[in-house]
Design an enzyme around this catalytic site. Structure first.
Site, PDB file in Angstrom:
ATOM      1  N   SER A  66      -3.579   5.100  -7.674  1.00 14.26           N
ATOM      2  CA  SER A  66      -3.710   4.520  -6.333  1.00 14.26           C
ATOM      3  C   SER A  66      -5.195   4.402  -6.009  1.00 14.26           C
ATOM      4  O   SER A  66      -5.901   5.417  -5.925  1.00 14.26           O
ATOM      5  CB  SER A  66      -3.032   5.416  -5.297  1.00 14.26           C
ATOM      6  OG  SER A  66      -3.558   5.111  -4.018  1.00 14.26           O
ATOM      7  N   HIS A 117      -2.120   0.513  -8.386  1.00 11.61           N
ATOM      8  CA  HIS A 117      -1.376   0.662  -7.123  1.00 11.61           C
ATOM      9  C   HIS A 117      -2.313   0.413  -5.937  1.00 11.61           C
ATOM     10  O   HIS A 117      -3.341   1.080  -5.786  1.00 11.61           O
ATOM     11  CB  HIS A 117      -0.793   2.075  -7.058  1.00 11.61           C
ATOM     12  CG  HIS A 117       0.095   2.331  -5.881  1.00 11.61           C
ATOM     13  ND1 HIS A 117       1.430   2.003  -5.852  1.00 11.61           N
ATOM     14  CD2 HIS A 117      -0.164   2.901  -4.676  1.00 11.61           C
ATOM     15  CE1 HIS A 117       1.957   2.362  -4.694  1.00 11.61           C
ATOM     16  NE2 HIS A 117       1.011   2.906  -3.954  1.00 11.61           N
ATOM     17  N   ASP A 127      -2.630   0.181  -1.851  1.00 10.25           N
ATOM     18  CA  ASP A 127      -2.010   0.583  -0.587  1.00 10.25           C
ATOM     19  C   ASP A 127      -2.538  -0.276   0.556  1.00 10.25           C
ATOM     20  O   ASP A 127      -3.717  -0.215   0.893  1.00 10.25           O
ATOM     21  CB  ASP A 127      -2.316   2.058  -0.307  1.00 10.25           C
ATOM     22  CG  ASP A 127      -1.591   2.966  -1.277  1.00 10.25           C
ATOM     23  OD1 ASP A 127      -0.349   2.898  -1.322  1.00 10.25           O
ATOM     24  OD2 ASP A 127      -2.255   3.730  -2.001  1.00 10.25           O
ATOM     25  N   MET A 133      -2.373  -0.928   4.437  1.00 11.34           N
ATOM     26  CA  MET A 133      -1.977  -0.275   5.705  1.00 11.34           C
ATOM     27  C   MET A 133      -2.512  -1.071   6.880  1.00 11.34           C
ATOM     28  O   MET A 133      -3.648  -1.559   6.831  1.00 11.34           O
ATOM     29  CB  MET A 133      -2.552   1.137   5.756  1.00 11.34           C
ATOM     30  CG  MET A 133      -2.193   1.979   4.552  1.00 11.34           C
ATOM     31  SD  MET A 133      -2.855   3.649   4.713  1.00 11.34           S
ATOM     32  CE  MET A 133      -2.502   4.305   3.081  1.00 11.34           C
ATOM     33  N   HIS A 176       1.773  -1.891  -2.362  1.00  9.46           N
ATOM     34  CA  HIS A 176       2.622  -1.069  -1.487  1.00  9.46           C
ATOM     35  C   HIS A 176       2.259  -1.398  -0.038  1.00  9.46           C
ATOM     36  O   HIS A 176       1.196  -0.997   0.435  1.00  9.46           O
ATOM     37  CB  HIS A 176       2.349   0.402  -1.850  1.00  9.46           C
ATOM     38  CG  HIS A 176       3.006   1.398  -0.955  1.00  9.46           C
ATOM     39  ND1 HIS A 176       2.699   2.746  -0.991  1.00  9.46           N
ATOM     40  CD2 HIS A 176       3.957   1.276   0.009  1.00  9.46           C
ATOM     41  CE1 HIS A 176       3.421   3.393  -0.103  1.00  9.46           C
ATOM     42  NE2 HIS A 176       4.192   2.527   0.525  1.00  9.46           N
ATOM     43  N   MET A 186       2.413  -0.931   3.803  1.00  5.95           N
ATOM     44  CA  MET A 186       2.757   0.034   4.865  1.00  5.95           C
ATOM     45  C   MET A 186       2.376  -0.647   6.162  1.00  5.95           C
ATOM     46  O   MET A 186       1.313  -0.383   6.746  1.00  5.95           O
ATOM     47  CB  MET A 186       1.967   1.340   4.658  1.00  5.95           C
ATOM     48  CG  MET A 186       2.537   2.219   3.565  1.00  5.95           C
ATOM     49  SD  MET A 186       1.344   3.409   2.939  1.00  5.95           S
ATOM     50  CE  MET A 186       0.569   2.406   1.684  1.00  5.95           C
ATOM     51  N   MET A 209       8.538   7.960  -1.432  1.00 11.52           N
ATOM     52  CA  MET A 209       7.330   8.622  -0.930  1.00 11.52           C
ATOM     53  C   MET A 209       7.538  10.130  -0.992  1.00 11.52           C
ATOM     54  O   MET A 209       8.525  10.647  -0.468  1.00 11.52           O
ATOM     55  CB  MET A 209       7.050   8.225   0.526  1.00 11.52           C
ATOM     56  CG  MET A 209       6.583   6.801   0.738  1.00 11.52           C
ATOM     57  SD  MET A 209       5.189   6.293  -0.271  1.00 11.52           S
ATOM     58  CE  MET A 209       3.914   7.435   0.248  1.00 11.52           C
ATOM     59  N   GLY A 249       0.113   7.092   4.543  1.00  9.99           N
ATOM     60  CA  GLY A 249      -1.062   6.903   5.387  1.00  9.99           C
ATOM     61  C   GLY A 249      -2.348   7.404   4.761  1.00  9.99           C
ATOM     62  O   GLY A 249      -3.404   6.846   5.000  1.00  9.99           O
ATOM     63  N   PHE A 250      -2.241   8.447   3.958  1.00 10.37           N
ATOM     64  CA  PHE A 250      -3.462   9.062   3.422  1.00 10.37           C
ATOM     65  C   PHE A 250      -3.246   9.578   2.004  1.00 10.37           C
ATOM     66  O   PHE A 250      -2.143  10.000   1.659  1.00 10.37           O
ATOM     67  CB  PHE A 250      -3.902  10.235   4.324  1.00 10.37           C
ATOM     68  CG  PHE A 250      -4.107   9.804   5.747  1.00 10.37           C
ATOM     69  CD1 PHE A 250      -5.305   9.224   6.151  1.00 10.37           C
ATOM     70  CD2 PHE A 250      -3.072   9.925   6.675  1.00 10.37           C
ATOM     71  CE1 PHE A 250      -5.477   8.791   7.460  1.00 10.37           C
ATOM     72  CE2 PHE A 250      -3.230   9.488   7.990  1.00 10.37           C
ATOM     73  CZ  PHE A 250      -4.438   8.913   8.383  1.00 10.37           C
ATOM     74  N   GLY A 251      -4.339   9.571   1.240  1.00 11.97           N
ATOM     75  CA  GLY A 251      -4.320  10.178  -0.078  1.00 11.97           C
ATOM     76  C   GLY A 251      -4.592  11.668   0.050  1.00 11.97           C
ATOM     77  O   GLY A 251      -4.934  12.161   1.135  1.00 11.97           O
ATOM     78  N   GLY A 252      -4.406  12.384  -1.043  1.00 10.46           N
ATOM     79  CA  GLY A 252      -4.788  13.795  -1.102  1.00 10.46           C
ATOM     80  C   GLY A 252      -3.884  14.762  -0.365  1.00 10.46           C
ATOM     81  O   GLY A 252      -4.291  15.886  -0.084  1.00 10.46           O
ATOM     82  N   ASP A 306       5.423   8.470  -5.257  1.00 14.35           N
ATOM     83  CA  ASP A 306       4.077   8.262  -4.719  1.00 14.35           C
ATOM     84  C   ASP A 306       3.701   9.367  -3.738  1.00 14.35           C
ATOM     85  O   ASP A 306       4.319   9.492  -2.671  1.00 14.35           O
ATOM     86  CB  ASP A 306       4.069   6.888  -4.008  1.00 14.35           C
ATOM     87  CG  ASP A 306       2.702   6.496  -3.464  1.00 14.35           C
ATOM     88  OD1 ASP A 306       1.719   7.221  -3.682  1.00 14.35           O
ATOM     89  OD2 ASP A 306       2.640   5.432  -2.805  1.00 14.35           O
ATOM     90  N   GLY A 307       2.682  10.136  -4.101  1.00 16.18           N
ATOM     91  CA  GLY A 307       2.144  11.129  -3.180  1.00 16.18           C
ATOM     92  C   GLY A 307       2.105  12.536  -3.747  1.00 16.18           C
ATOM     93  O   GLY A 307       3.146  13.093  -4.095  1.00 16.18           O
ATOM     94  N   GLY A 308       0.898  13.080  -3.884  1.00 17.06           N
ATOM     95  CA  GLY A 308       0.757  14.468  -4.312  1.00 17.06           C
ATOM     96  C   GLY A 308       1.147  14.711  -5.763  1.00 17.06           C
ATOM     97  O   GLY A 308       1.463  15.845  -6.136  1.00 17.06           O
ATOM     98  N   GLY A 343      -3.412   9.167  -6.817  1.00 15.85           N
ATOM     99  CA  GLY A 343      -4.710   8.758  -6.290  1.00 15.85           C
ATOM    100  C   GLY A 343      -5.734   9.847  -6.472  1.00 15.85           C
ATOM    101  O   GLY A 343      -6.575   9.813  -7.378  1.00 15.85           O
TER     102      GLY A 343
HETATM  103  C1  DX5 Z   1      -0.122   7.194   0.719  1.00 14.29           C
HETATM  104  C2  DX5 Z   1      -0.220   6.205  -0.398  1.00 14.29           C
HETATM  105  C3  DX5 Z   1      -0.390   6.785  -1.748  1.00 14.29           C
HETATM  106  C4  DX5 Z   1      -1.584   7.669  -1.885  1.00 14.29           C
HETATM  107  C5  DX5 Z   1      -1.355   8.593  -3.028  1.00 14.29           C
HETATM  108  O1  DX5 Z   1       0.241   6.535   1.866  1.00 14.29           O
HETATM  109  O2  DX5 Z   1       0.932   5.399  -0.443  1.00 14.29           O
HETATM  110  O3  DX5 Z   1      -0.379   5.770  -2.733  1.00 14.29           O
HETATM  111  O4  DX5 Z   1      -2.765   6.970  -2.062  1.00 14.29           O
HETATM  112  O5  DX5 Z   1      -2.435   9.422  -3.124  1.00 14.29           O
HETATM  113  P1  DX5 Z   1      -2.352  10.904  -3.690  1.00 14.29           P
HETATM  114  O6  DX5 Z   1      -1.966  10.789  -5.136  1.00 14.29           O
HETATM  115  O7  DX5 Z   1      -3.751  11.389  -3.500  1.00 14.29           O
HETATM  116  O8  DX5 Z   1      -1.336  11.665  -2.886  1.00 14.29           O
HETATM  117 ZN    ZN Z   2       1.180   3.999  -2.154  1.00 20.58          ZN
END
Ligand code: DX5
Ligand code: ZN
Length: 213
Positions: free
Chosen positions: A6, A31, A33, A35, A64, A66, A135, A140-143, A173-175, A195
């Site tokens: 991502s 990927h 994102d 938003m 993706h 959002m 999800m 909304g956010f990475g990490g 997707d996520g974590g 990501g």
């Molecule tokens: C969150 C995004 C993800 C995000 C994943 O809304 O859809 O794609 O960037 O990031 P990590 O892998 O850091 O959770």
């Molecule tokens: Zn995503």
């Protein structure tokens, strides 16, 4: 396992090099994102920047959405010809119609479910789509940290897909990181988005390889 970095966690000051680096490191998809600041409390990139991403990338894009207005954003991003275009089921009154629209551009339609959204909400459109994106964080956010109930959900979806004799892919997707990817594999996930894990690593190649279980 296919791996889709991502780019939300990339260094946007040198996006071109970052895209080339993950492609050279052997990722399968890029990927992206998108938003809108309404569906999620964050704002990312529009078609001008995604076009530059597409140009830099030797791998297909996985967009993706959002956003609140899926039809508007589909029309905006479809000309960039991503491999997958995914929209959130929570934000779509006419998913079947939107799926047909995405397919009319020769793009693979995918549906995204937030962590709380039940699989039953896609039961009657499953055969129309090429991928389900689960999800495993609140979008909304990475990490963020992986929400553990996502594992059960993936297992249940795997059964639904297999029982129906479908080829629908399951993406998470996520974590995602090198520790939980094994459980995801066992649960039947086909593609992982990562990501923070990839972009904060010293070697993108080693990070991507560690997810390829
Ligand atoms: C969150 C995004 C993800 C995000 C994943 O809304 O859809 O794609 O960037 O990031 P990590 O892998 O850091 O959770
Ligand atoms: Zn995503």
């Amino acid at each position: 396992m296919l791996v889709a970095p991502s780019i939300l966690s990339a260094n946007f000051g040198r996006l071109n090099e970052e895209i080339k680096a993950i492609c050279d490191a052997g990722c399968d998809l890029v990927h992206v994102d998108v938003m809108d600041g309404h569906f999620v409390p964050n704002l990312t990139i529009g078609p001008v920047v995604v076009q530059a991403v597409a140009k830099a990338s030797s791998k297909p894009l996985d967009i993706h959405l959002m956003v609140e207005n899926n039809t508007f954003f589909t029309e905006l991003f479809a000309p960039l010809m991503p491999k997958y275009l995914s929209f959130h089921i929570e934000e779509e009154k006419h998913p079947h119609r939107l799926i047909q629209k995405i397919r009319s551009y020769d793009i693979s339609p995918a549906v995204v479910l937030n962590p709380h959204s039940p699989l039953e909400s896609i039961e009657y459109i499953l055969e129309e789509i090429d991928m389900v994106l689960l999800m495993s964080v609140n979008p909304g956010f990475g990490g963020q940290s992986f929400i553990s109930s996502s594992l059960k959900k993936a297992e249940k979806l795997r059964k639904m897909v297999d029982k129906s004799g479908l080829k629908t892919l399951i993406e998470m997707d996520g974590g995602v990181n090198e520790k939980n990817v094994h459980e995801l594999k066992n649960a039947g996930v086909d593609i992982v988005v990562a990501g923070n894990y990839i972009f904060s690593s010293a070697s993108y190649k080693n990070a991507i390889d560690s997810l390829r279980v």
